[in-house]
Design a protein around this motif. Structure first.
Motif, short mmCIF file in Angstrom:
data_model
loop_
_atom_site.label_atom_id
_atom_site.label_comp_id
_atom_site.label_asym_id
_atom_site.label_seq_id
_atom_site.Cartn_x
_atom_site.Cartn_y
_atom_site.Cartn_z
N TRP A 234 0.84 -1.19 0.00
CA TRP A 234 0.00 0.00 0.00
C TRP A 234 0.88 1.25 0.00
O TRP A 234 0.59 2.21 -0.70
CB TRP A 234 -0.95 0.02 1.20
N GLN A 235 1.96 1.25 0.76
CA GLN A 235 2.86 2.40 0.81
C GLN A 235 3.46 2.68 -0.57
O GLN A 235 3.52 3.83 -1.00
CB GLN A 235 3.97 2.15 1.82
N VAL A 236 3.86 1.63 -1.27
CA VAL A 236 4.44 1.80 -2.60
C VAL A 236 3.39 2.33 -3.58
O VAL A 236 3.65 3.26 -4.34
CB VAL A 236 5.04 0.47 -3.10
N MET A 237 2.20 1.73 -3.55
CA MET A 237 1.15 2.17 -4.46
C MET A 237 0.68 3.59 -4.14
O MET A 237 0.47 4.41 -5.03
CB MET A 237 -0.03 1.21 -4.43
N TYR A 238 0.56 3.91 -2.85
CA TYR A 238 0.15 5.25 -2.44
C TYR A 238 1.17 6.29 -2.91
O TYR A 238 0.79 7.35 -3.40
CB TYR A 238 0.01 5.28 -0.91
N GLY A 239 2.45 6.00 -2.78
CA GLY A 239 3.48 6.91 -3.26
C GLY A 239 3.38 7.16 -4.75
O GLY A 239 3.57 8.29 -5.22
N THR A 240 3.06 6.12 -5.50
CA THR A 240 2.90 6.27 -6.94
C THR A 240 1.69 7.13 -7.27
O THR A 240 1.76 8.01 -8.15
CB THR A 240 2.75 4.89 -7.61
N ILE A 241 0.60 6.92 -6.58
CA ILE A 241 -0.61 7.72 -6.81
C ILE A 241 -0.33 9.19 -6.50
O ILE A 241 -0.71 10.08 -7.27
CB ILE A 241 -1.78 7.18 -5.97
N ILE A 242 0.35 9.46 -5.38
CA ILE A 242 0.68 10.84 -5.01
C ILE A 242 1.59 11.47 -6.06
O ILE A 242 1.41 12.63 -6.43
CB ILE A 242 1.35 10.89 -3.62
N TYR A 243 2.57 10.72 -6.56
CA TYR A 243 3.46 11.24 -7.59
C TYR A 243 2.69 11.62 -8.85
O TYR A 243 2.87 12.71 -9.40
CB TYR A 243 4.56 10.23 -7.95
N VAL A 244 1.83 10.72 -9.33
CA VAL A 244 1.08 10.99 -10.55
C VAL A 244 0.14 12.19 -10.35
O VAL A 244 0.04 13.07 -11.22
CB VAL A 244 0.30 9.73 -11.02
N LEU A 245 -0.54 12.24 -9.22
CA LEU A 245 -1.43 13.37 -8.96
C LEU A 245 -0.66 14.68 -8.86
O LEU A 245 -1.12 15.71 -9.38
CB LEU A 245 -2.25 13.13 -7.69
N SER A 246 0.49 14.68 -8.23
CA SER A 246 1.27 15.92 -8.15
C SER A 246 1.80 16.30 -9.53
O SER A 246 1.90 17.49 -9.85
CB SER A 246 2.43 15.78 -7.15
N PHE A 247 2.13 15.33 -10.36
CA PHE A 247 2.56 15.60 -11.73
C PHE A 247 1.45 16.32 -12.50
O PHE A 247 1.70 17.30 -13.21
CB PHE A 247 2.93 14.29 -12.43
N VAL A 248 0.22 15.84 -12.33
CA VAL A 248 -0.91 16.44 -13.05
C VAL A 248 -1.28 17.79 -12.45
O VAL A 248 -1.43 18.79 -13.18
CB VAL A 248 -2.12 15.48 -13.04
N PHE A 249 -1.44 17.87 -11.13
CA PHE A 249 -1.87 19.12 -10.50
C PHE A 249 -0.85 20.24 -10.65
O PHE A 249 -1.22 21.41 -10.69
CB PHE A 249 -2.20 18.90 -9.02
N ASN A 250 0.44 19.91 -10.71
CA ASN A 250 1.48 20.92 -10.89
C ASN A 250 1.78 21.18 -12.36
O ASN A 250 2.71 21.93 -12.66
CB ASN A 250 2.75 20.51 -10.15
N ARG A 251 1.00 20.58 -13.22
CA ARG A 251 1.09 20.78 -14.67
C ARG A 251 2.50 20.53 -15.21
O ARG A 251 3.01 21.27 -16.04
CB ARG A 251 0.59 22.17 -15.03
N ARG A 252 3.12 19.48 -14.75
CA ARG A 252 4.47 19.12 -15.20
C ARG A 252 4.46 18.61 -16.64
O ARG A 252 5.51 18.48 -17.26
CB ARG A 252 5.08 18.05 -14.30
N TYR A 253 3.29 18.31 -17.16
CA TYR A 253 3.17 17.81 -18.52
C TYR A 253 3.25 18.93 -19.56
O TYR A 253 3.41 18.66 -20.74
CB TYR A 253 1.85 17.05 -18.68
N VAL A 254 3.15 20.18 -19.12
CA VAL A 254 3.18 21.31 -20.05
C VAL A 254 4.55 21.35 -20.74
O VAL A 254 5.59 21.28 -20.08
CB VAL A 254 2.89 22.63 -19.31
N GLY A 255 4.52 21.46 -22.06
CA GLY A 255 5.75 21.52 -22.83
C GLY A 255 6.30 20.17 -23.25
O GLY A 255 7.32 20.10 -23.91
N LYS A 256 5.62 19.12 -22.85
CA LYS A 256 6.05 17.77 -23.23
C LYS A 256 5.01 17.17 -24.17
O LYS A 256 3.82 17.44 -24.04
CB LYS A 256 6.23 16.89 -21.99
#
Length: 100
Positions: free
Chosen positions: A36-58
Motif C-alpha cells: 500500500w505504501q508503494v502504491m500510495y506513493g505512486t498515486i501521489i506522484y502521478v497526482l502531483s505531476f498532473v496538479f502541478n502541470r508538469r506535462y506542459v511543454g512535453k
C-alpha cells in the motif's frame, strides 16, 4: 528505506512457504502495509505531476512513456502484492504463491 525489511520478509516467506519463519498473518499484514505504501506513493506522484502541470511543454508520447508506462509498473505490481496479502489473510496460509 522503509520498504527494504518488509520486502525481505515477504521474499523469505515466498521462498520458504508455510514452513517459514513467519506466520501467514504476520507476512500478510506487513506485506499489505508495504505494498500500500508503494502504491500510495505512486498515486501521489502521478497526482502531483498532473496538479502541478508538469506535462506542459512535453509531448503526449513523452508523458505516456515516461510517466504512464514507468509508473504503471509501480501501480500494477503493488496491486498484485496487495491481492496476494489479502489472500494470505483470508486463507490463513501462503498457498497463493503455489503454482497450479
Amino acid at each position: 528505506l522503509s520498504t527494504i525489511p518488509p520486502s525481505l520478509l515477504v521474499n523469505v516467506a515466498i521462498v520458504q512457504g508455510s514452513n517459514g519463519v513467519a506466520s501467514p498473518l504476520w507476512v500478510g499484514c506487513v506485506g499489505l502495509a508495504m505494498y500500500w505504501q508503494v502504491m500510495y506513493g505512486t498515486i501521489i506522484y502521478v497526482l502531483s505531476f498532473v496538479f502541478n502541470r508538469r506535462y506542459v511543454g512535453k509531448s503526449t508520447l513523452e508523458v505516456c512513456l515516461f510517466v504512464g508506462v514507468s509508473n504503471s509498473l509501480w501501480f500494477i505490481f503493488p496491486t498484485v502484492g496487495i491481492y496476494a496479502c489479502v489472500c494470505m489473510l483470508r486463507d490463513g496460509n501462503m498457498d497463493v504463491f503455489q503454482g497450479p
